[in-house]
Scaffold this motif. Structure first.
Motif, PDB file in Angstrom:
ATOM      1  N   VAL A 126       4.452 -11.802  -1.458  1.00  0.00           N
ATOM      2  CA  VAL A 126       3.285 -11.126  -0.903  1.00  0.00           C
ATOM      3  C   VAL A 126       2.754 -10.162  -1.970  1.00  0.00           C
ATOM      4  CG1 VAL A 126       2.365  -9.701   0.959  1.00  0.00           C
ATOM      5  CG2 VAL A 126       4.281 -11.258   1.418  1.00  0.00           C
ATOM      6  N   PRO A 127       1.734 -10.557  -2.710  1.00  0.00           N
ATOM      7  CA  PRO A 127       1.184  -9.668  -3.739  1.00  0.00           C
ATOM      8  C   PRO A 127       0.489  -8.470  -3.097  1.00  0.00           C
ATOM      9  CG  PRO A 127       0.470 -11.955  -4.053  1.00  0.00           C
ATOM     10  CD  PRO A 127       1.055 -11.863  -2.688  1.00  0.00           C
ATOM     11  N   GLY A 128       0.652  -7.301  -3.703  1.00  0.00           N
ATOM     12  CA  GLY A 128       0.042  -6.106  -3.142  1.00  0.00           C
ATOM     13  C   GLY A 128      -0.310  -5.077  -4.198  1.00  0.00           C
ATOM     14  N   HIS A 129      -1.077  -4.091  -3.763  1.00  0.00           N
ATOM     15  CA  HIS A 129      -1.457  -3.006  -4.664  1.00  0.00           C
ATOM     16  C   HIS A 129      -1.788  -1.743  -3.866  1.00  0.00           C
ATOM     17  CE1 HIS A 129      -4.662  -1.018  -7.381  1.00  0.00           C
ATOM     18  NE2 HIS A 129      -3.474  -0.488  -7.594  1.00  0.00           N
ATOM     19  N   PRO A 130      -0.886  -0.773  -3.854  1.00  0.00           N
ATOM     20  CA  PRO A 130      -1.208   0.514  -3.216  1.00  0.00           C
ATOM     21  C   PRO A 130      -2.147   1.305  -4.118  1.00  0.00           C
ATOM     22  CG  PRO A 130       0.958   0.606  -4.238  1.00  0.00           C
ATOM     23  CD  PRO A 130       0.473  -0.803  -4.401  1.00  0.00           C
ATOM     24  N   PRO A 144       7.295  11.542  -0.797  1.00  0.00           N
ATOM     25  CA  PRO A 144       7.149  10.635   0.345  1.00  0.00           C
ATOM     26  C   PRO A 144       5.745  10.527   0.926  1.00  0.00           C
ATOM     27  CG  PRO A 144       8.272  12.645   1.013  1.00  0.00           C
ATOM     28  CD  PRO A 144       8.174  12.694  -0.481  1.00  0.00           C
ATOM     29  N   THR A 145       4.868  11.470   0.625  1.00  0.00           N
ATOM     30  CA  THR A 145       3.525  11.441   1.221  1.00  0.00           C
ATOM     31  C   THR A 145       2.464  10.892   0.274  1.00  0.00           C
ATOM     32  OG1 THR A 145       3.152  13.751   0.563  1.00  0.00           O
ATOM     33  CG2 THR A 145       4.047  13.357   2.779  1.00  0.00           C
ATOM     34  N   LEU A 146       2.879  10.287  -0.829  1.00  0.00           N
ATOM     35  CA  LEU A 146       1.914   9.769  -1.803  1.00  0.00           C
ATOM     36  C   LEU A 146       0.902   8.828  -1.162  1.00  0.00           C
ATOM     37  CD1 LEU A 146       0.879   9.318  -4.718  1.00  0.00           C
ATOM     38  CD2 LEU A 146       2.585   7.490  -4.928  1.00  0.00           C
ATOM     39  N   TYR A 147       1.364   8.005  -0.217  1.00  0.00           N
ATOM     40  CA  TYR A 147       0.512   6.958   0.342  1.00  0.00           C
ATOM     41  C   TYR A 147      -0.206   7.364   1.628  1.00  0.00           C
ATOM     42  CZ  TYR A 147       3.242   4.352  -3.034  1.00  0.00           C
ATOM     43  OH  TYR A 147       3.833   3.930  -4.193  1.00  0.00           O
ATOM     44  N   GLN A 148       0.021   8.601   2.070  1.00  0.00           N
ATOM     45  CA  GLN A 148      -0.632   9.058   3.296  1.00  0.00           C
ATOM     46  C   GLN A 148      -2.143   9.094   3.120  1.00  0.00           C
ATOM     47  OE1 GLN A 148       0.549   9.881   6.311  1.00  0.00           O
ATOM     48  NE2 GLN A 148       2.718   9.606   5.862  1.00  0.00           N
ATOM     49  N   GLY A 149      -2.857   8.410   4.030  1.00  0.00           N
ATOM     50  CA  GLY A 149      -4.304   8.423   3.985  1.00  0.00           C
ATOM     51  C   GLY A 149      -4.913   7.621   2.859  1.00  0.00           C
ATOM     52  N   ARG A 150      -4.114   6.821   2.166  1.00  0.00           N
ATOM     53  CA  ARG A 150      -4.608   5.979   1.082  1.00  0.00           C
ATOM     54  C   ARG A 150      -4.733   4.534   1.571  1.00  0.00           C
ATOM     55  NH1 ARG A 150      -4.207   8.566  -3.855  1.00  0.00           N
ATOM     56  NH2 ARG A 150      -4.035  10.810  -3.481  1.00  0.00           N
ATOM     57  N   ARG A 151      -5.288   3.699   0.744  1.00  0.00           N
ATOM     58  CA  ARG A 151      -5.394   2.279   1.060  1.00  0.00           C
ATOM     59  C   ARG A 151      -4.393   1.469   0.252  1.00  0.00           C
ATOM     60  NH1 ARG A 151     -11.838   0.734   1.679  1.00  0.00           N
ATOM     61  NH2 ARG A 151     -12.097   1.647   3.754  1.00  0.00           N
ATOM     62  N   CYS A 152      -3.926   0.396   0.855  1.00  0.00           N
ATOM     63  CA  CYS A 152      -3.111  -0.579   0.143  1.00  0.00           C
ATOM     64  C   CYS A 152      -3.777  -1.940   0.335  1.00  0.00           C
ATOM     65  CB  CYS A 152      -1.680  -0.610   0.667  1.00  0.00           C
ATOM     66  SG  CYS A 152      -0.653  -1.861  -0.164  1.00  0.00           S
ATOM     67  N   ILE A 153      -4.021  -2.625  -0.753  1.00  0.00           N
ATOM     68  CA  ILE A 153      -4.660  -3.934  -0.691  1.00  0.00           C
ATOM     69  C   ILE A 153      -3.597  -5.017  -0.859  1.00  0.00           C
ATOM     70  CG2 ILE A 153      -6.340  -5.483  -1.749  1.00  0.00           C
ATOM     71  CD1 ILE A 153      -7.884  -3.026  -2.669  1.00  0.00           C
ATOM     72  N   SER A 177      -0.374   4.183   4.756  1.00  0.00           N
ATOM     73  CA  SER A 177      -1.576   3.581   4.190  1.00  0.00           C
ATOM     74  C   SER A 177      -2.384   2.785   5.202  1.00  0.00           C
ATOM     75  CB  SER A 177      -1.211   2.644   3.025  1.00  0.00           C
ATOM     76  OG  SER A 177      -0.675   3.358   1.949  1.00  0.00           O
ATOM     77  N   GLU A 178      -3.679   2.702   4.937  1.00  0.00           N
ATOM     78  CA  GLU A 178      -4.539   1.739   5.622  1.00  0.00           C
ATOM     79  C   GLU A 178      -4.479   0.453   4.813  1.00  0.00           C
ATOM     80  OE1 GLU A 178      -9.272   0.752   6.310  1.00  0.00           O
ATOM     81  OE2 GLU A 178      -8.679   2.769   5.662  1.00  0.00           O
ATOM     82  N   VAL A 179      -4.092  -0.639   5.445  1.00  0.00           N
ATOM     83  CA  VAL A 179      -3.897  -1.894   4.727  1.00  0.00           C
ATOM     84  C   VAL A 179      -5.134  -2.776   4.838  1.00  0.00           C
ATOM     85  CG1 VAL A 179      -2.487  -3.973   4.513  1.00  0.00           C
ATOM     86  CG2 VAL A 179      -1.405  -1.776   5.080  1.00  0.00           C
ATOM     87  N   VAL A 180      -5.574  -3.291   3.709  1.00  0.00           N
ATOM     88  CA  VAL A 180      -6.723  -4.188   3.637  1.00  0.00           C
ATOM     89  C   VAL A 180      -6.274  -5.488   2.983  1.00  0.00           C
ATOM     90  CG1 VAL A 180      -9.038  -4.536   2.694  1.00  0.00           C
ATOM     91  CG2 VAL A 180      -8.305  -2.236   3.397  1.00  0.00           C
TER      92      VAL A 180
END
Length: 293
Positions: A126-130, A144-153, A177-180
């Protein structure tokens, strides 16, 4: 496969290859959420791994990559883009049936082209990119909060298992993260615009100002808040950005040419002292920037 769409996410064993800002922060986020059992840290730098162990980012160090992934339910590749395929080639044959391989590479086309043919039957890719980060690196930079409120594709291939995709989606959602889900080409062109080009401009700006030799002193020493804020990302890992520039070359060149067009417009307006056009140029930019806040 670890967890299910109905159950609370829990990954019995996570292997992180490259325990720096990206890999370490994911491990800490999942630990904080109680979503992971054991985190195995794998990498070439023993001192960095020992730091990660001391800070509680990982639970165990494994210098042997193959041994480190053998019983892992999820393997996260968080190494520079140009090394991802070589690392995947080593770990994929050693992964247990049903395990998932995912990555955090900022370029997806070249990564998928190199890794997808290597995936054996029974293993899921599963390729991904935060889309998150700072200019800092190493295990000490993880939080631990690096990804809070960010997007991950996520950019699944035609062969990506839907359940594996769902699990990786939930991993990033648990991390905040919000995942797209996005096509590969669109991802690489969008990232060339919003991430890769700004880094190239920041690096070029620091080099341009640093090379200014009208005065004997280094005028960078006079830099204040604006210059330092704008060029903060030029302190990022040179290896990572070298790899991104090479692997996303076409999309990045397209965006550099786009930037050159607008810079040439600005240069001409300044040369002509065209106050009206300068105001319009700055206003257009301000309105676009304000709209994204």
């Amino acid at each position: 496969m670890a967890g299910s769409s109905q159950d609370k996410l829990f990954i019995p064993r996570l292997a992180v290859i490259g325990v720096g800002l990206i890999g370490g922060s994911l491990a800490l986020a999942l630990k904080q959420a109680g979503a992971v059992g054991e985190v195995v840290g794998i990498g070439r730098g023993l001192a960095n791994l020992e730091t990660a162990l001391r800070l509680g980012v990982i639970d165990r160090i494994e210098s042997d990559t193959v041994a480190g992934v053998a019983d892992a339910d999820l393997v996260f590749l968080a190494t520079p883009v140009l090394s991802l395929a070589a690392v995947a080639a080593r770990v994929l044959p050693a992964m247990k049936p049903g395990a998932i391989l995912t990555d955090g590479g900022s370029v997806k086309g070249a990564v998928i082209e190199a890794i997808a043919p290597l995936v054996p039957a029974g293993i899921h890719f599963v390729p991904g990119h935060p889309i998150a980060g700072t200019e800092k690196s190493g295990a000490e930079a993880a939080f631990p909060t690096l990804y809070q409120g960010r997007r991950c594709i996520l950019t699944p291939t035609a062969a990506t298992d839907p359940d594996a995709l769902d699990l990786v989606r939930r991993v990033w959602e648990v991390a905040g993260s919000e995942v797209v889900v996005m096509g590969v080409e669109k991802h690489d062109r969008v990232l060339a615009a919003i991430s890769h080009l700004p880094h190239m401009v920041a690096y070029a700006l620091v080099n341009a100002v640093g090379a200014y030799d009208r005065y004997q002193e280094n005028i960078l020493e006079y830099s204040a808040g604006g210059f330092r804020d704008f060029t903060r990302i030029a302190s990022s890992d040179p290896t990572m950005w070298r790899d991104i520039a090479v692997t996303n070359r076409e999309a990045l060149l397209e965006m550099i040419e786009q930037f050159e067009t607008h810079l040439a417009e600005l240069k001409e307006d300044i040369r002509r002292s065209d106050a009206e056009r300068l105001y319009e140029f700055f206003l257009r930019s301000k309105q676009s920037r304000d709209a994204i806040l």
